[in-house]
Design an enzyme around this catalytic site. Structure first.
Site, PDB file in Angstrom:
ATOM      1  N   SER A   4      23.334 117.876  33.282  1.00  0.00           N
ATOM      2  CA  SER A   4      24.473 117.019  32.986  1.00  0.00           C
ATOM      3  C   SER A   4      25.390 116.977  34.201  1.00  0.00           C
ATOM      4  O   SER A   4      25.161 117.658  35.198  1.00  0.00           O
ATOM      5  CB  SER A   4      25.242 117.535  31.767  1.00  0.00           C
ATOM      6  OG  SER A   4      25.851 118.786  32.060  1.00  0.00           O
ATOM      7  N   LYS A   5      26.447 116.193  34.099  1.00  0.00           N
ATOM      8  CA  LYS A   5      27.356 116.017  35.230  1.00  0.00           C
ATOM      9  C   LYS A   5      28.021 117.327  35.654  1.00  0.00           C
ATOM     10  O   LYS A   5      28.404 117.475  36.809  1.00  0.00           O
ATOM     11  CB  LYS A   5      28.428 114.984  34.874  1.00  0.00           C
ATOM     12  CG  LYS A   5      27.883 113.569  34.759  1.00  0.00           C
ATOM     13  CD  LYS A   5      28.990 112.577  34.462  1.00  0.00           C
ATOM     14  CE  LYS A   5      28.429 111.159  34.367  1.00  0.00           C
ATOM     15  NZ  LYS A   5      29.491 110.178  34.058  1.00  0.00           N
ATOM     16  N   ARG A   6      28.132 118.260  34.731  1.00  0.00           N
ATOM     17  CA  ARG A   6      28.799 119.514  35.101  1.00  0.00           C
ATOM     18  C   ARG A   6      27.978 120.326  36.098  1.00  0.00           C
ATOM     19  O   ARG A   6      28.495 121.251  36.727  1.00  0.00           O
ATOM     20  CB  ARG A   6      29.063 120.363  33.852  1.00  0.00           C
ATOM     21  CG  ARG A   6      27.817 120.976  33.229  1.00  0.00           C
ATOM     22  CD  ARG A   6      28.160 121.882  32.051  1.00  0.00           C
ATOM     23  NE  ARG A   6      26.992 122.491  31.486  1.00  0.00           N
ATOM     24  CZ  ARG A   6      26.184 121.925  30.592  1.00  0.00           C
ATOM     25  NH1 ARG A   6      26.439 120.685  30.187  1.00  0.00           N
ATOM     26  NH2 ARG A   6      25.135 122.547  30.114  1.00  0.00           N
ATOM     27  N   HIS A   7      26.696 119.988  36.251  1.00  0.00           N
ATOM     28  CA  HIS A   7      25.849 120.717  37.190  1.00  0.00           C
ATOM     29  C   HIS A   7      25.988 120.200  38.617  1.00  0.00           C
ATOM     30  O   HIS A   7      25.346 120.719  39.528  1.00  0.00           O
ATOM     31  CB  HIS A   7      24.379 120.628  36.757  1.00  0.00           C
ATOM     32  CG  HIS A   7      24.095 121.350  35.478  1.00  0.00           C
ATOM     33  ND1 HIS A   7      23.716 120.697  34.326  1.00  0.00           N
ATOM     34  CD2 HIS A   7      24.172 122.672  35.150  1.00  0.00           C
ATOM     35  CE1 HIS A   7      23.545 121.585  33.350  1.00  0.00           C
ATOM     36  NE2 HIS A   7      23.822 122.776  33.830  1.00  0.00           N
ATOM     37  N   GLY A   8      26.787 119.176  38.829  1.00  0.00           N
ATOM     38  CA  GLY A   8      27.005 118.689  40.189  1.00  0.00           C
ATOM     39  C   GLY A   8      26.488 117.289  40.386  1.00  0.00           C
ATOM     40  O   GLY A   8      26.368 116.509  39.453  1.00  0.00           O
TER      41      GLY A   8
END
Length: 471
Positions: free
Chosen positions: A236-240
């Protein structure tokens, strides 16, 4: 299936080229190359509400940067509506599909009831033959029995047909659904192998039923586990950075990212990490794709990219790094600076994992005099006797007409200079490095001198002496 291999990548133009989609495209591309086949691109733009021209352009740009080029013209799914409708009508004529006159609200109520009874949805219109003067959708009549697919990654997978809903083929407004469009388009494109994410696995069961109903050959399937984040959870976007464009901006080479993504969830029985184009093409096989999710690993990505940087010829690497170098330099590079960087490229690339790191390593070669030397970088120049040593070394460099301006000759000069004064090399090296680099990352001091050149070295030393003799 003895047909020439045809693979396809079929993105929906609703955003950028996601890194997971890029890997899927690469698997299709390399398999087609390995088998001497054809790689095709289809833009699945039937969802006009969500599809945008900007997203299509972003996907094509990402593929172009990665080096992925379709072997034929791009196909746009929205342009194939007539073929989709014709296939649905053919199924109607065979009695393998039926007209459903239920309103959307009624369908939702019937589906809710079916879920509560733990059964698949079947429309009341399924067993009625009469035509009505009402809007209708065309639904597929799911056959009895079971459906089995043979998947190159997942193995044999079987579903009981009674668990499949009678899916819509044509909506009441006459537009085709995704499930029908994909089957018709893959058939018309001659696709022999469908390689895609395993979130489509159940779709393969539904689509196999449609292929059989239409009397068409079923393609071979390969459903690839999705990429997970470093923490093992769904990416997801939280992984970069997730878009290919972001990795370009982070300084990865296309070849490095290709290599990394191919090794992410695929192996060929060895420990090789670095693979060039020929090696990837020769080694890739569907059987080597792992059946469990792979985790994104930025350390490994950097490691593989560093290997590709080291393997890239220096002029090509300079060209690729130029935007990053100019950003670091805060402006265009002079020819003299480009020459310095090109000469030192071996040292720069061996100490860098990305083009951003390379630009940072090259900072000392780009600084325009006078260099700003402050903070910790200035401490060696403020030590007692440091400026006198710099003055003496500058004179030694100016007067040593016999020596060559090479790393080896300069190392010998620096070593002799320290020995003659019976001081440790650090007493000389630290202030010299500070004067020449301003604290920027740099390799062995003798190499710094060699790459900067005689005039630049003496000029920087003179600048430092003039600045710090006043403090």
């Amino acid at each position: 299936m003895n047909k020439p291999v045809v693979t396809r990548f079929a993105p929906s133009p609703t955003g950028y080229l996601h890194i997971g989609g890029a890997r899927t495209a690469l698997f299709n591309w390399y398999f087609a190359k390995k088998m001497g086949g054809t790689f095709r691109l289809r833009v699945e733009d039937t969802d006009r509400a969500r599809s945008t021209d900007d997203a299509t352009a972003a996907i094509l740009k990402g593929m172009s940067w990665l080096g992925l080029k379709a072997d034929d013209e791009i196909i746009y799914q929205s342009q194939n509506a007539e073929a989709h409708v014709a296939a649905a009508n053919a199924l109607l004529e065979k009695g393998l599909a039926y007209k459903c006159y239920q309103t959307p609200d009624k369908v939702e109520a019937l589906k809710t009831d079916a879920r509560e009874q733990n059964r698949a949805f079947r429309s009341p219109c399924r067993d009625k033959d009469e035509d009505q003067d009402l809007p209708y959708a065309v639904r597929f009549r799911v056959p009895e029995g079971e459906t089995t697919i043979h998947d190159h990654v997942q193995g044999d997978v079987t579903w009981q047909n009674e668990n499949f809903d009678d899916l819509v083929l044509l909506r009441a407004d006459g537009t085709p659904t995704y499930m029908l469009a994909v089957v018709v388009d893959d058939h018309d494109m001659g696709v022999t192998h469908v390689i895609r994410g395993d979130d489509h696995l159940i779709n393969a069961g539904r689509q196999t039923q449609l292929y059989n109903a239409l009397g068409w050959d079923v393609p071979e399937w390969a459903h690839v586990p999705l990429i997970h984040g470093p923490d093992g959870k769904k990416l997801s976007k939280r992984h970069g950075a997730l878009g290919v464009h972001a990795y370009e901006g982070l300084g990865y080479l296309p070849a490095g990212l290709r290599n990394y993504l191919m090794k992410l969830g695929w192996s060929h029985g060895d420990t090789e990490v670095f693979l060039d184009e020929d090696e990837l093409t020769q080694a890739f096989s569907l059987g080597g794709i792992n059946s469990s999710p792979a985790r994104l690993d930025f350390d490994k990505m950097g490691f593989i990219n560093a290997q590709h940087m080291a393997a890239t010829d220096e002029a090509t690497l300079l060209s690729a790094a130029l935007p990053f170098l100019e950003k670091t330099n805060e402006g265009p590079l002079s020819d003299a600076v480009k020459t310095r960087i090109l000469t030192g490229m071996g040292s720069l690339s061996s100490r860098s994992k990305t083009l951003i790191e390379l630009a940072d390593q090259a900072r000392y070669l780009m600084d325009i005099r006078p260099i700003e030397i402050t903070g910790k970088a200035a401490k060696p120049l403020k030590r007692e006797g440091a400026i006198d040593l710099l003055g003496a070394l500058t004179q030694a460099l100016k007067s040593s007409k016999e020596r060559e301006w090479t790393s080896e000759a300069l190392q010998a000069l620096l070593t002799n200079f320290a020995e003659e004064r019976e001081i440790g090399f650090g007493r000389v090296g630290q202030p010299v490095r500070a004067a020449l680099t301003g604290g920027s990352p740099s390799p062995d001091l003798s190499l710094v001198l060699a790459l900067l050149g005689e005039d630049e070295v003496i000029g920087r030393l003179d600048d430092a002496i003039a600045t710090f003799s006043k403090t």
